[in-house]
Motif scaffolding. Structure first.
Motif, PDB file in Angstrom:
ATOM      1  N   MET A  27       0.826  -1.207   0.000  1.00  0.00           N
ATOM      2  CA  MET A  27       0.000   0.000   0.000  1.00  0.00           C
ATOM      3  C   MET A  27       0.864   1.263   0.000  1.00  0.00           C
ATOM      4  SD  MET A  27      -3.096  -1.412   0.425  1.00  0.00           S
ATOM      5  CE  MET A  27      -3.838  -2.927   1.105  1.00  0.00           C
ATOM      6  N   THR A  28       0.423   2.263  -0.766  1.00  0.00           N
ATOM      7  CA  THR A  28       1.053   3.571  -0.748  1.00  0.00           C
ATOM      8  C   THR A  28       0.062   4.600  -1.274  1.00  0.00           C
ATOM      9  OG1 THR A  28       2.908   4.913  -1.546  1.00  0.00           O
ATOM     10  CG2 THR A  28       2.030   3.254  -3.052  1.00  0.00           C
ATOM     11  N   ASN A  29       0.214   5.836  -0.865  1.00  0.00           N
ATOM     12  CA  ASN A  29      -0.620   6.915  -1.410  1.00  0.00           C
ATOM     13  C   ASN A  29       0.207   7.938  -2.182  1.00  0.00           C
ATOM     14  OD1 ASN A  29       0.722   8.206   0.636  1.00  0.00           O
ATOM     15  ND2 ASN A  29      -1.105   8.751   1.823  1.00  0.00           N
ATOM     16  N   ALA A  30       1.461   7.588  -2.496  1.00  0.00           N
ATOM     17  CA  ALA A  30       2.344   8.467  -3.267  1.00  0.00           C
ATOM     18  C   ALA A  30       2.758   7.761  -4.550  1.00  0.00           C
ATOM     19  CB  ALA A  30       3.574   8.848  -2.440  1.00  0.00           C
ATOM     20  N   TYR A  31       2.517   8.387  -5.686  1.00  0.00           N
ATOM     21  CA  TYR A  31       2.784   7.708  -6.961  1.00  0.00           C
ATOM     22  C   TYR A  31       4.273   7.467  -7.203  1.00  0.00           C
ATOM     23  CZ  TYR A  31       3.567  12.459  -8.880  1.00  0.00           C
ATOM     24  OH  TYR A  31       4.020  13.730  -9.125  1.00  0.00           O
ATOM     25  N   LYS A  32       5.129   8.318  -6.643  1.00  0.00           N
ATOM     26  CA  LYS A  32       6.568   8.090  -6.798  1.00  0.00           C
ATOM     27  C   LYS A  32       7.012   6.866  -6.006  1.00  0.00           C
ATOM     28  CE  LYS A  32       7.870  12.850  -7.916  1.00  0.00           C
ATOM     29  NZ  LYS A  32       8.733  14.008  -7.567  1.00  0.00           N
ATOM     30  N   ASP A  33       6.401   6.682  -4.829  1.00  0.00           N
ATOM     31  CA  ASP A  33       6.699   5.476  -4.050  1.00  0.00           C
ATOM     32  C   ASP A  33       6.203   4.227  -4.781  1.00  0.00           C
ATOM     33  OD1 ASP A  33       7.824   7.016  -2.085  1.00  0.00           O
ATOM     34  OD2 ASP A  33       6.036   7.033  -0.799  1.00  0.00           O
ATOM     35  N   ALA A  35       5.945   3.863  -7.994  1.00  0.00           N
ATOM     36  CA  ALA A  35       6.875   3.608  -9.097  1.00  0.00           C
ATOM     37  C   ALA A  35       8.137   2.921  -8.609  1.00  0.00           C
ATOM     38  CB  ALA A  35       7.207   4.922  -9.795  1.00  0.00           C
ATOM     39  N   GLN A  36       8.604   3.298  -7.427  1.00  0.00           N
ATOM     40  CA  GLN A  36       9.807   2.678  -6.857  1.00  0.00           C
ATOM     41  C   GLN A  36       9.533   1.218  -6.489  1.00  0.00           C
ATOM     42  OE1 GLN A  36      11.449   4.831  -3.562  1.00  0.00           O
ATOM     43  NE2 GLN A  36      13.303   3.587  -3.454  1.00  0.00           N
ATOM     44  N   ARG A  56      -8.875  14.450 -11.645  1.00  0.00           N
ATOM     45  CA  ARG A  56      -8.356  14.052 -12.950  1.00  0.00           C
ATOM     46  C   ARG A  56      -6.931  14.537 -13.219  1.00  0.00           C
ATOM     47  NH1 ARG A  56     -11.433  15.381 -18.566  1.00  0.00           N
ATOM     48  NH2 ARG A  56     -13.199  14.728 -17.275  1.00  0.00           N
ATOM     49  N   ASN A  57      -6.640  15.790 -12.960  1.00  0.00           N
ATOM     50  CA  ASN A  57      -5.288  16.310 -13.227  1.00  0.00           C
ATOM     51  C   ASN A  57      -4.229  15.560 -12.426  1.00  0.00           C
ATOM     52  OD1 ASN A  57      -6.313  18.169 -15.007  1.00  0.00           O
ATOM     53  ND2 ASN A  57      -6.362  19.853 -13.525  1.00  0.00           N
ATOM     54  N   GLU A  58      -4.531  15.290 -11.149  1.00  0.00           N
ATOM     55  CA  GLU A  58      -3.597  14.532 -10.316  1.00  0.00           C
ATOM     56  C   GLU A  58      -3.468  13.097 -10.816  1.00  0.00           C
ATOM     57  OE1 GLU A  58      -4.880  14.829  -6.295  1.00  0.00           O
ATOM     58  OE2 GLU A  58      -4.767  17.032  -6.237  1.00  0.00           O
ATOM     59  N   ASP A  59      -4.595  12.523 -11.254  1.00  0.00           N
ATOM     60  CA  ASP A  59      -4.572  11.155 -11.778  1.00  0.00           C
ATOM     61  C   ASP A  59      -3.681  11.058 -13.006  1.00  0.00           C
ATOM     62  OD1 ASP A  59      -6.370  10.516  -9.827  1.00  0.00           O
ATOM     63  OD2 ASP A  59      -8.124  10.546 -11.137  1.00  0.00           O
ATOM     64  N   ILE A  60      -3.821  12.017 -13.923  1.00  0.00           N
ATOM     65  CA  ILE A  60      -3.031  11.990 -15.157  1.00  0.00           C
ATOM     66  C   ILE A  60      -1.542  12.087 -14.841  1.00  0.00           C
ATOM     67  CG2 ILE A  60      -2.496  13.304 -17.255  1.00  0.00           C
ATOM     68  CD1 ILE A  60      -5.480  14.013 -17.400  1.00  0.00           C
ATOM     69  N   THR A  61      -1.210  12.949 -13.893  1.00  0.00           N
ATOM     70  CA  THR A  61       0.198  13.078 -13.487  1.00  0.00           C
ATOM     71  C   THR A  61       0.730  11.755 -12.932  1.00  0.00           C
ATOM     72  OG1 THR A  61      -0.084  15.422 -12.964  1.00  0.00           O
ATOM     73  CG2 THR A  61       1.803  14.315 -11.981  1.00  0.00           C
ATOM     74  N   ALA A  62      -0.039  11.146 -12.044  1.00  0.00           N
ATOM     75  CA  ALA A  62       0.400   9.905 -11.401  1.00  0.00           C
ATOM     76  C   ALA A  62       0.523   8.764 -12.402  1.00  0.00           C
ATOM     77  CB  ALA A  62      -0.586   9.531 -10.289  1.00  0.00           C
ATOM     78  N   ILE A  63      -0.488   8.586 -13.248  1.00  0.00           N
ATOM     79  CA  ILE A  63      -0.482   7.481 -14.216  1.00  0.00           C
ATOM     80  C   ILE A  63       0.638   7.665 -15.230  1.00  0.00           C
ATOM     81  CG2 ILE A  63      -1.822   6.351 -16.036  1.00  0.00           C
ATOM     82  CD1 ILE A  63      -4.351   7.129 -14.394  1.00  0.00           C
ATOM     83  N   THR A  64       0.811   8.901 -15.710  1.00  0.00           N
ATOM     84  CA  THR A  64       1.886   9.174 -16.676  1.00  0.00           C
ATOM     85  C   THR A  64       3.256   8.891 -16.070  1.00  0.00           C
ATOM     86  OG1 THR A  64       0.517  10.904 -17.693  1.00  0.00           O
ATOM     87  CG2 THR A  64       2.867  10.924 -18.201  1.00  0.00           C
ATOM     88  N   TYR A  65       3.437   9.258 -14.821  1.00  0.00           N
ATOM     89  CA  TYR A  65       4.720   9.014 -14.140  1.00  0.00           C
ATOM     90  C   TYR A  65       4.977   7.504 -14.001  1.00  0.00           C
ATOM     91  CZ  TYR A  65       8.477   9.495 -10.696  1.00  0.00           C
ATOM     92  OH  TYR A  65       9.684   9.433 -10.042  1.00  0.00           O
ATOM     93  N   LEU A  66       3.945   6.773 -13.593  1.00  0.00           N
ATOM     94  CA  LEU A  66       4.082   5.322 -13.467  1.00  0.00           C
ATOM     95  C   LEU A  66       4.461   4.687 -14.796  1.00  0.00           C
ATOM     96  CD1 LEU A  66       1.088   4.318 -11.160  1.00  0.00           C
ATOM     97  CD2 LEU A  66       3.499   3.790 -10.750  1.00  0.00           C
ATOM     98  N   GLY A  94      -2.843   6.036 -19.963  1.00  0.00           N
ATOM     99  CA  GLY A  94      -2.135   4.788 -19.691  1.00  0.00           C
ATOM    100  C   GLY A  94      -2.788   3.712 -18.859  1.00  0.00           C
ATOM    101  N   ILE A  95      -4.097   3.802 -18.533  1.00  0.00           N
ATOM    102  CA  ILE A  95      -4.687   2.695 -17.771  1.00  0.00           C
ATOM    103  C   ILE A  95      -4.928   1.507 -18.694  1.00  0.00           C
ATOM    104  CG2 ILE A  95      -5.819   4.299 -16.195  1.00  0.00           C
ATOM    105  CD1 ILE A  95      -8.507   3.340 -17.484  1.00  0.00           C
TER     106      ILE A  95
END
Length: 398
Positions: A27-33, A35-36, A56-66, A94-95
């Motif tokens: 479990m994590t609530n940070a998209y960078k974590d 990805a790691q 939506r804007n936050e989702d796009i950032t997180a999904i794109t980063y992943l 990217g989903i």
């Protein structure tokens, strides 16, 4: 086994994921974590990420980063209902798949198992990077289809000939009936049957009332079934964002389009009815010819589909391919899995329905389609084929 990660902060979803049998969900609530976590330690290690939808804007950032940091990740969006525009946005960023945020532990586990069982296909070089989960028919199933359909066409060739002559003698029109059907992965193809109705049969459909539809709930108001025209076309326009404004009256919200006005409660009720009654089946249908009644009783009208199977449009066993106007009503998240399995000549709900004398609701059919899509295997296919042979002579009007 595929690694599973939850990215989000919904306590209810987190709690359900903790109870997945034999599976440790990180479990994590940070998209960078996240990805790691999804950085593989070995070359063939893959990860499934349940990403809970937020803004939506936050989702796009997180999904794109992943996507950028983890090429070996499969993203399932945990969400409620989405508009077509929202769905397209999330697919483009990217989903791979979706699941409802109220999904049970069993449903979450089935999703994990479904993706784990197809890991080699989904993470292969040929797999699409983006887009909703795509089904690829297994080699064993395709080989079985080719052999079975070829033998069937040869053995049943006299039946093909006699049926064609009988149809031509009784009524004008072609021997074969072609209709556009939606099969695996929402792919549209020409579905073949021996013609069992008079030539103007489809035009007669809108004249038949809902009381003749076997899959309409008994306590629903009796309204007319139509093809996707008229008021349903207006509803489709509204779904596509063509409603120009909303009016709020003293009693309720009115949705206003270029040439229509409808109460929001009526609109929502209409959409729910369309989804619940997507399957149309008319009892004692007057559009059927005398030859048609006979060939339907013995399933002879279905025989040309062996050519669909040989071509690769369908499989011997699978989920029934649906007409376009029915399939478009089953694009909700809860029904997507029925299209992630082969389209079939026979299937799980067909043998179950015949075994119950044709008494089965539309919802039961949809659930059996979803179950088959999630659990199909060679042994299950053989069982369905054997049950189909036993139920071949239909004594009821199913």
């Amino acid at each position: 086994m595929i690694g599973v990660v939850y990215l989000g902060n919904n306590p209810k979803t987190q709690e359900r994921l903790k109870y997945i049998p034999g599976q440790l969900v990180r479990m994590t609530n940070a998209y960078k974590d996240a990805a790691q976590i999804c950085t593989p330690h070995v070359s063939n290690e893959h990860f499934l990420v349940f990403y809970e939808r937020t803004v939506r804007n936050e989702d796009i950032t997180a999904i794109t980063y992943l996507r950028k940091k983890s090429r070996n990740v499969y993203i399932v969006l945990v969400t409620d209902t989405m508009t077509d525009e929202e769905r397209n946005t999330y697919i483009k960023c990217g989903i791979n798949d979706t699941i409802h945020r109220e999904a049970s532990v069993t449903e979450l586990n089935k999703k994990i198992q479904f993706i784990s069982d197809r890991e080699n296909v989904l993470f292969s070089d040929e797999a699409p990077k983006y887009g909703i989960l795509k089904f690829k028919i297994p080699i064993w199933k395709r080989l079985f289809d080719i052999v079975f359909s070829t033998l069937a066409i040869i053995v049943l060739s006299p039946v093909f000939l006699i049926t064609a002559i009988a149809i031509k003698l009784e009524s004008k029109g072609p021997v074969l009936f072609k209709s556009k059907r939606v099969g695996t992965n929402y792919r549209i193809f020409d579905f073949l049957k021996f013609r069992s109705m008079y030539m103007d049969a489809e035009h007669q459909l809108k004249e038949l009332s809902k009381e003749h539809n076997q899959y309409t709930e008994a306590n629903e108001p009796k309204t007319t079934i139509t093809a996707p025209l008229g008021d349903q076309a207006e509803m489709a326009m509204m779904d596509q964002g063509m409603a120009s404004e909303m009016m709020i009256s003293d009693e309720e919200i009115m949705l206003v389009g270029d040439d229509f006005v409808v109460a929001e409660s009526d609109f929502n009720k209409k959409k729910e009815e369309e989804i619940n009654n997507a399957f149309i089946k008319i009892e004692d249908d007057p559009r059927i010819t005398k030859v048609g009644k006979f060939i339907r009783k013995f399933s002879i009208d279905e025989l040309p589909q062996f050519f669909n199977i040989l071509k690769g449009d369908m499989s011997i066993v699978g989920n029934r391919p649906l007409p376009l106007y029915e399939a478009e009503k089953l694009t909700a998240d809860s029904s997507i899995d029925r299209f992630m399995a082969p389209a079939g000549l026979t299937g799980l709900w067909q043998v179950e329905e015949r075994g119950r004398g044709g008494a089965m609701s539309a919802e039961e059919r949809k659930q059996l389609d979803i179950i088959y899509g999630q659990t199909y295997n060679f042994l299950l296919d053989l069982k369905i084929i054997l049950r189909t042979f036993r139920a071949f002579v239909q004594k009821g009007n199913v």
